[in-house]
Design an enzyme around this catalytic site. Structure first.
Site, PDB file in Angstrom:
ATOM      1  N   HIS A 280       0.862  -1.169   0.000  1.00 21.20           N
ATOM      2  CA  HIS A 280       0.000   0.000   0.000  1.00 21.20           C
ATOM      3  C   HIS A 280       0.908   1.231   0.000  1.00 21.20           C
ATOM      4  O   HIS A 280       2.106   1.149   0.327  1.00 21.20           O
ATOM      5  CB  HIS A 280      -0.881   0.034   1.254  1.00 21.20           C
ATOM      6  N   CYS A 323      -0.035   2.684  -4.396  1.00 23.52           N
ATOM      7  CA  CYS A 323      -0.689   3.959  -4.644  1.00 23.52           C
ATOM      8  C   CYS A 323       0.204   5.097  -4.178  1.00 23.52           C
ATOM      9  O   CYS A 323       1.026   4.945  -3.282  1.00 23.52           O
ATOM     10  CB  CYS A 323      -2.025   4.022  -3.917  1.00 23.52           C
TER      11      CYS A 323
END
Length: 429
Positions: A280, A323
């Site tokens: 992430h 991301c």
């Protein structure tokens, strides 16, 4: 393979886009037309138009300055339409060339001053011509075929708005002329001053490739579908001659320690260092398995020339599947998919670094149930073309593949940030 400036990158982009529009029947026709030019055994291994084009570039039948042979091939199979519809990237450089000719040294210094903060001081100091500066702006995406707004601002600031007015007319004229004259006219009319040599890639093993794949977290969602991405990357970098070490679900302390260990290691017998991190993320950071955001630049720092002298002057390549914000690269509508998401510019103050991102700063990155598209494309294209083609050309192909993802609502563009001084070609042994 030798190249200078941005011409090879533009060549590969054009070939890639043409290849995407050819079917298997047309491929067989092209291979037949190349009988006597490409050996039968080599032809048997060619299973895509792109591989055929890459073989033709290797034997110099297609070059940055001469598309005539390719033009003849396309005409013979009845695909004249491809001669003119893919000319936009090189048209940009023709237009920039026309503007650069009208700028003097005083105006160049003004433009360089306005670009302070965009480029490192050392980069600006080595820019001696207006064309060099405009080319750098195009390479970083500040000027594109579809967006001249940043260039317009610069020209207005130095009082040369007349050039921008002329530019629009010149761009239209050049496009019309190219359509009339065919593919031979696609080559840009300038020759950069210096050839860009390649980093040495003669040692075996090539170097160390560290792969970190964080899938499970304390409070953040699991990255379902990411399990197979490690194997894809391991196979690719192993085929390119790297010693691959993999890690999974590292907490903050272990992620930092892993990179520090690489910085302390002796890389004297290696030519390159690679690190892939999948997790992430948010802008400028990736998350450890214990949900701690770590600056990407901090993870790169242990292998810089000061902390790891044995990697001085050698390429250090980082690829990040995570991301880099919460915004969505929208086409239209609202997304309901899964993301590696959860804002710091990526500025490296030292040469020989490359950072490839699965998205652009500020935006989410895509991940599907069978893994991340960015990782799929990166692994396949590096394996297919890494031994023969420059990294920048391969990453342009990755970007094109991401752009071609069939999604009616959202865009998925990857991005790159580089201070590499030379070409990176993982020469076949």
């Amino acid at each position: 393979m030798t190249a200078n400036g941005d011409k090879p990158l533009q060549l590969y982009r054009i070939l890639y886009r043409i290849a995407q529009k050819l079917d298997n029947t047309e491929l067989e026709d092209l291979k037949f037309l190349c009988t006597g030019i490409i050996s039968r055994s080599t032809q048997e291994e060619i299973d895509s138009p792109l591989k055929l084009f890459m073989e033709l570039t290797k034997i110099c039948r297609i070059t940055e300055d001469d598309f005539s042979f390719l033009g003849d091939l396309l005409r013979n199979i009845g695909r004249e339409d491809l001669l003119t519809q893919l000319n936009e990237p090189l048209q940009l450089y023709r237009i920039l060339f026309g503007i650069a000719k009208e700028l003097d040294n005083t105006e160049l210094e003004g433009l360089k001053f306005l670009c302070t903060g965009i480029f490192r001081r050392s980069v600006l100091e080595h820019i001696g011509r207006p064309l060099n500066l405009l080319t750098e702006l195009a390479k970083t995406g500040r000027i594109t075929e579809d967006d001249f707004s940043f260039l317009e601002i610069l020209l207005l600031e130095i009082g040369r708005q007349d050039l921008f007015a002329e530019l629009k007319g010149a761009g239209k004229f050049l496009q019309e002329e190219t359509q009339k004259q065919g593919l031979r006219e696609l080559a840009p009319p300038f020759s950069p001053e210096e050839d860009m040599s390649s980093y040495d890639m003669s040692r075996a093993p090539r170097g160390v490739c560290v792969i970190i794949n964080n899938i499970h977290f304390e409070d953040m969602a699991e990255r379902d579908g990411a399990e197979g991405d490690t194997d894809r990357l391991r196979e690719t970098f192993d085929s390119l001659g790297f010693t691959v070490v993999t890690f999974r679900d590292l907490d903050h302390a272990k992620m930092v320690a892993t990179m520090k260990d690489q910085g302390k290691a002796d890389h004297s017998n290696y030519d390159c260092f690679v690190c892939v991190i999948m997790s992430h993320g948010t802008m400028g950071k990736v998350y450890s398995s214990d949900d701690v955001g770590i600056d990407i630049c901090e993870l790169m720092k242990p292998v810089n020339a000061k902390k790891c002298p044995s990697l001085k002057g050698k390429p250090k390549l980082f690829f990040i599947q995570a991301c880099q914000g919460e915004k969505i690269q929208r086409k239209e509508g609202f997304d309901h998919g899964e993301y590696d998401a959860k804002p710091v510019p990526f500025i490296c103050h030292e040469a020989d670094f490359f950072l490839g991102l699965a998205t652009v700063p500020g935006y989410v990155a895509r991940r599907d149930q069978d893994g991340a598209p960015y990782v799929h494309h990166l692994a396949k294209l590096l394996k297919d073309f890494g031994p023969t083609h420059d990294l920048s050309a391969i990453m342009a192909m990755v970007c094109d593949k991401m752009n071609d993802i069939h999604d009616d609502k959202f865009g998925w563009i990857s991005s790159n940030h580089s201070t590499l001084r030379k070409m990176v070609v993982f020469n076949a042994k």
